[in-house]
Design an enzyme around this catalytic site. Structure first.
Site, PDB file in Angstrom:
ATOM      1  N   ASP A  28       0.855  -1.199   0.000  1.00  0.00           N
ATOM      2  CA  ASP A  28       0.000   0.000   0.000  1.00  0.00           C
ATOM      3  C   ASP A  28       0.883   1.238   0.000  1.00  0.00           C
ATOM      4  O   ASP A  28       1.668   1.444   0.925  1.00  0.00           O
ATOM      5  CB  ASP A  28      -0.898  -0.043   1.249  1.00  0.00           C
ATOM      6  CG  ASP A  28      -1.681   1.253   1.434  1.00  0.00           C
ATOM      7  OD1 ASP A  28      -1.902   1.943   0.425  1.00  0.00           O
ATOM      8  OD2 ASP A  28      -2.060   1.544   2.583  1.00  0.00           O
ATOM      9  N   ASP A  32      -4.039   3.928   2.809  1.00  0.00           N
ATOM     10  CA  ASP A  32      -5.466   3.643   3.027  1.00  0.00           C
ATOM     11  C   ASP A  32      -5.709   2.203   3.475  1.00  0.00           C
ATOM     12  O   ASP A  32      -6.855   1.774   3.633  1.00  0.00           O
ATOM     13  CB  ASP A  32      -6.308   3.978   1.783  1.00  0.00           C
ATOM     14  CG  ASP A  32      -5.993   3.063   0.602  1.00  0.00           C
ATOM     15  OD1 ASP A  32      -5.115   2.181   0.727  1.00  0.00           O
ATOM     16  OD2 ASP A  32      -6.630   3.226  -0.450  1.00  0.00           O
ATOM     17  N   ASP A  36      -1.930  -1.229  -3.699  1.00  0.00           N
ATOM     18  CA  ASP A  36      -2.249  -0.461  -4.914  1.00  0.00           C
ATOM     19  C   ASP A  36      -1.119  -0.595  -5.940  1.00  0.00           C
ATOM     20  O   ASP A  36      -0.071  -1.202  -5.664  1.00  0.00           O
ATOM     21  CB  ASP A  36      -2.517   1.011  -4.565  1.00  0.00           C
ATOM     22  CG  ASP A  36      -1.440   1.606  -3.675  1.00  0.00           C
ATOM     23  OD1 ASP A  36      -0.257   1.324  -3.931  1.00  0.00           O
ATOM     24  OD2 ASP A  36      -1.771   2.353  -2.724  1.00  0.00           O
ATOM     25  N   ASP A 105      -5.505 -10.482 -15.307  1.00  0.00           N
ATOM     26  CA  ASP A 105      -6.581 -11.410 -14.988  1.00  0.00           C
ATOM     27  C   ASP A 105      -7.765 -11.041 -15.879  1.00  0.00           C
ATOM     28  O   ASP A 105      -8.181  -9.880 -15.918  1.00  0.00           O
ATOM     29  CB  ASP A 105      -6.959 -11.280 -13.511  1.00  0.00           C
ATOM     30  CG  ASP A 105      -7.314 -12.606 -12.888  1.00  0.00           C
ATOM     31  OD1 ASP A 105      -8.135 -13.316 -13.483  1.00  0.00           O
ATOM     32  OD2 ASP A 105      -6.783 -12.918 -11.809  1.00  0.00           O
ATOM     33  N   ASP A 213      -9.972 -16.341 -15.894  1.00  0.00           N
ATOM     34  CA  ASP A 213     -10.729 -16.805 -14.729  1.00  0.00           C
ATOM     35  C   ASP A 213     -11.843 -17.779 -15.148  1.00  0.00           C
ATOM     36  O   ASP A 213     -12.630 -17.454 -16.046  1.00  0.00           O
ATOM     37  CB  ASP A 213     -11.349 -15.561 -14.075  1.00  0.00           C
ATOM     38  CG  ASP A 213     -11.981 -15.829 -12.739  1.00  0.00           C
ATOM     39  OD1 ASP A 213     -11.235 -16.044 -11.773  1.00  0.00           O
ATOM     40  OD2 ASP A 213     -13.226 -15.821 -12.648  1.00  0.00           O
ATOM     41  N   GLU A 271      -7.738 -20.824 -16.270  1.00  0.00           N
ATOM     42  CA  GLU A 271      -8.128 -21.417 -14.984  1.00  0.00           C
ATOM     43  C   GLU A 271      -9.342 -22.302 -15.237  1.00  0.00           C
ATOM     44  O   GLU A 271     -10.364 -21.827 -15.733  1.00  0.00           O
ATOM     45  CB  GLU A 271      -8.476 -20.324 -13.965  1.00  0.00           C
ATOM     46  CG  GLU A 271      -8.648 -20.913 -12.579  1.00  0.00           C
ATOM     47  CD  GLU A 271      -9.659 -20.188 -11.700  1.00  0.00           C
ATOM     48  OE1 GLU A 271      -9.575 -20.352 -10.473  1.00  0.00           O
ATOM     49  OE2 GLU A 271     -10.547 -19.474 -12.208  1.00  0.00           O
ATOM     50  N   HIS A 343      -4.398 -17.096  -4.704  1.00  0.00           N
ATOM     51  CA  HIS A 343      -5.195 -16.279  -3.791  1.00  0.00           C
ATOM     52  C   HIS A 343      -6.444 -17.002  -3.288  1.00  0.00           C
ATOM     53  O   HIS A 343      -7.191 -16.445  -2.496  1.00  0.00           O
ATOM     54  CB  HIS A 343      -5.599 -14.979  -4.510  1.00  0.00           C
ATOM     55  CG  HIS A 343      -6.474 -15.260  -5.694  1.00  0.00           C
ATOM     56  ND1 HIS A 343      -6.017 -15.895  -6.829  1.00  0.00           N
ATOM     57  CD2 HIS A 343      -7.788 -15.035  -5.911  1.00  0.00           C
ATOM     58  CE1 HIS A 343      -7.009 -16.044  -7.682  1.00  0.00           C
ATOM     59  NE2 HIS A 343      -8.096 -15.529  -7.154  1.00  0.00           N
ATOM     60  N   ASP A 344      -6.676 -18.219  -3.778  1.00  0.00           N
ATOM     61  CA  ASP A 344      -7.843 -19.000  -3.351  1.00  0.00           C
ATOM     62  C   ASP A 344      -7.466 -20.184  -2.462  1.00  0.00           C
ATOM     63  O   ASP A 344      -8.348 -20.938  -2.043  1.00  0.00           O
ATOM     64  CB  ASP A 344      -8.580 -19.563  -4.588  1.00  0.00           C
ATOM     65  CG  ASP A 344      -9.182 -18.489  -5.469  1.00  0.00           C
ATOM     66  OD1 ASP A 344      -9.554 -17.420  -4.950  1.00  0.00           O
ATOM     67  OD2 ASP A 344      -9.294 -18.730  -6.685  1.00  0.00           O
TER      68      ASP A 344
END
Ligand code: NOJ
Length: 575
Positions: A28, A32, A36, A105, A213, A271, A343-344
């Site tokens: 970041d 915030d 990013d 992605d 995806d 994927e 990330h899953d």
């Protein structure tokens, strides 16, 4: 003289390693609490030092963030929390300057319900975009909103039904994921043309390809039949009717012609949950001109029962059998991705390794075994540090929609809270999504503000700054593994032979290209174990390419200490 034969084909990604960035959790720059694009740009040297060739960026498009960015409301802009298109261009230039490629992605099975296409589609049954999504009346003989009136009995991947009633029109729309992720209707050629135009726009901007995806869900059985009932649930299984449907190859071949034909040096990875080896061969056979490689899930479902929350210990022989089938099935044609994490998925060192006493050895061994297979390895952010699962307590610690929906549904169905939480702690996607651990300082150097999800308290000793300074770290071990893929043709292109298929502790296999042979050994236990591979005595005298423990005494019998991994290389008679 080496007799290594000319490599079978020149696809550049066969010697490449991909690094996945999950932008929310990477770095970041503005305090915030959410990662990013400038944060990523500021850390590109970390990736360059690791030596990766490609970065796959999870979605950075404008999104209501119902599914953390996989619900896109504008395909051709950047989510303001993540930055601007100028920030994106700077990131892309920073990667290209360092010789790295950037893969976006591509989430086109569904959009957000806030995407203008869906807003227009929903506006009336007569809308020109009505048919861009899957709208259906209630089940015959039933009224909208009646229990069971949904057009099919399918269950959503995120719990509940896949159909959402639109009160205004009395019709339902299909959403395989959350109700804020309506499925696009790929049967409609205008949808496909719009998607292809968007893809060309990104390629023209300079991106190097797409990770697609759930791309094997874009062709569905248009008859929309009910699925067989799922045990203990008021829903049916829709997956046979939505995975690799009747027009999937036609759609991907059309996409190839419309988007990729004539463009060089790109990477396309599909994927594909539930894809079989036979299907994967069709998708990735170069002559068919569909995609370069699949990203499949068989090996990350072996520790699960009927659902992903029903966690069982992994049996090593199942893991070997699965990966071996994929190695053999795609040996001559086609290509596969190699991964433990994304990330899953929960963190592999906690899942298949040891995140306590032997964390460092286990993380290195797991990386060694994976990277020495044939295929393209993926490193998920923090894996190169041996990052672990997080210490989640109650449901308030979880952010992920899949986890939270499951909790609500399971409790309503009468499951005990502790049992449900145990499943979440082991399997929740939030394990992968805690912030990247850059240093031992506040919030692990991820943010100067309050992170959107707490950092793992172990960042005091598990962090990039410490790892980069320590030549024995997981980071430097991964660097070496990546280097081997670049420098040893046998690692990228060699044949694969599984050894010791029934050994419950030792993972062993050989790779061979011409007169070069490599032996890979990994101990998936905290015990000291023999490695009874054929020709063990000769292998014990071979060159040690990489290992995670002090070199054994020359002439000692071949065996492994706790979580030890080793790679040997030797020359043999060419044949
Ligand atoms: C697969 C993605 O990896 C996952 O994070 C997402 O929730 C679903 N597809 C829906 O887009």
């Amino acid at each position: 003289m080496s007799a290594e034969p000319a490599v079978r084909d020149a696809a550049w990604w066969k010697t490449a390693v991909v690094y996945q960035i999950y932008p929310r959790s990477f770095a970041d720059s503005d305090g915030d609490g959410i990662g990013d694009l400038p944060g990523i740009t500021a850390h590109l040297d970390h990736l360059a030092e690791l030596g990766v060739d490609v970065v796959w960026l999870s979605p950075v498009y404008p999104s209501p963030q119902d599914d953390a960015g996989y619900d896109i409301s504008d395909y051709q802009d950047i989510e303001p929390t993540f930055g601007t298109l100028d920030d994106f261009d700077a990131l892309l230039a920073g990667m290209h300057d360092r010789g790295m490629k950037l893969v976006m992605d591509l989430v086109v099975n569904h959009t957000s319900d806030e995407h203008p296409w869906f807003v227009e589609s929903r506006s009336s049954p007569g809308s020109p975009k009505r048919d861009w999504y899957w709208w259906r009346p209630p089940r015959a003989g039933m009224s909208a909103g009646d229990p069971g009136a949904e057009p099919t009995n399918w269950r959503s991947f995120f719990s509940g039904p896949v159909w959402e009633l639109d009160e205004a029109s009395g019709e339902y729309y299909l959403h395989l994921f959350s109700r804020k992720q309506p499925d696009l209707n790929w049967e409609n050629p205008a949808v496909r043309e719009a998607v292809y135009a968007m893809m060309r726009w990104w390629l023209d901007r300079g991106v190097d390809g797409f990770r697609m995806d759930v791309i094997n869900m874009i062709s569905k059985d248009t008859a929309l039949p009910d699925g067989h009932e799922l045990a203990g649930a008021p829903y049916g299984d829709g997956t046979p009717h939505v995975l690799c449907g009747p027009r999937i190859h036609e759609f991907l071949q059309e996409m190839y012609r419309e988007v990729f034909e004539g463009r060089d040096a790109l990477l396309t990875v599909g994927e594909m949950p539930g894809v079989t080896v036979e299907e994967a061969l069709l998708f990735t056979e170069p002559a068919r001109r569909e995609i370069d490689m699949v990203f499949q899930f068989e090996h990350v479902q072996l520790d699960q029962g009927a659902t992903k929350w029903d966690v069982h210990p992994l049996r090593l022989r199942d893991l070997k059998a699965s990966l071996n089938r994929w190695q053999v099935g795609l040996a001559d044609r086609g290509w596969n991705s190699l991964y433990w994490n994304n990330h899953d998925q929960p963190r592999v060192v906690s899942r298949f390794g040891d995140d306590g006493e032997h964390r460092i050895a286990a993380a290195k061994m797991l990386g060694t075994v994976l990277h020495m297979h044939r295929g393209t390895p993926y490193v998920y952010q923090g894996e190169e540090l041996g990052m672990t699962n997080a210490p989640f307590h109650g449901i308030e610690d979880f952010r992920d929609i899949e986890s939270r929906n499951h909790y609500t549904e399971a409790l309503a169905a009468g499951h005990a809270r502790e049992e449900v939480l145990a499943g979440l702690r082991a399997m929740s996607r939030d394990n992968a999504r805690t912030p990247m651990q850059w240093d031992a300082g506040p919030h692990a150097g991820f943010t100067a503000g309050t992170p959107w999800i707490p950092v793992n308290p172990n960042h005091h000793h598990v962090n990039a700054e410490a790892a980069r300074a320590d030549p024995d770290s997981v980071f430097h071990h991964y660097r070496r593994l990546i280097e081997l893929r670049h420098t040893e043709p046998v690692v990228a292109h060699g044949d694969f032979t599984l050894l010791l298929p029934d050994d419950e502790r030792v993972y062993a296999f050989a790779r061979r290209l011409g007169d070069v042979e490599v032996l890979v050994l990994g101990n998936f236990s905290g015990d000291t174990v023999p490695a009874d591979v054929p020709d063990a005595a000769a292998w014990a005298r071979a060159e040690l390419l990489v290992s995670n423990a002090p070199a054994p005494d020359p002439g000692a019998p071949l065996g492994l200490g706790p979580w030890e991994g080793r790679v040997y290389k030797r020359r043999v008679e060419a044949g």
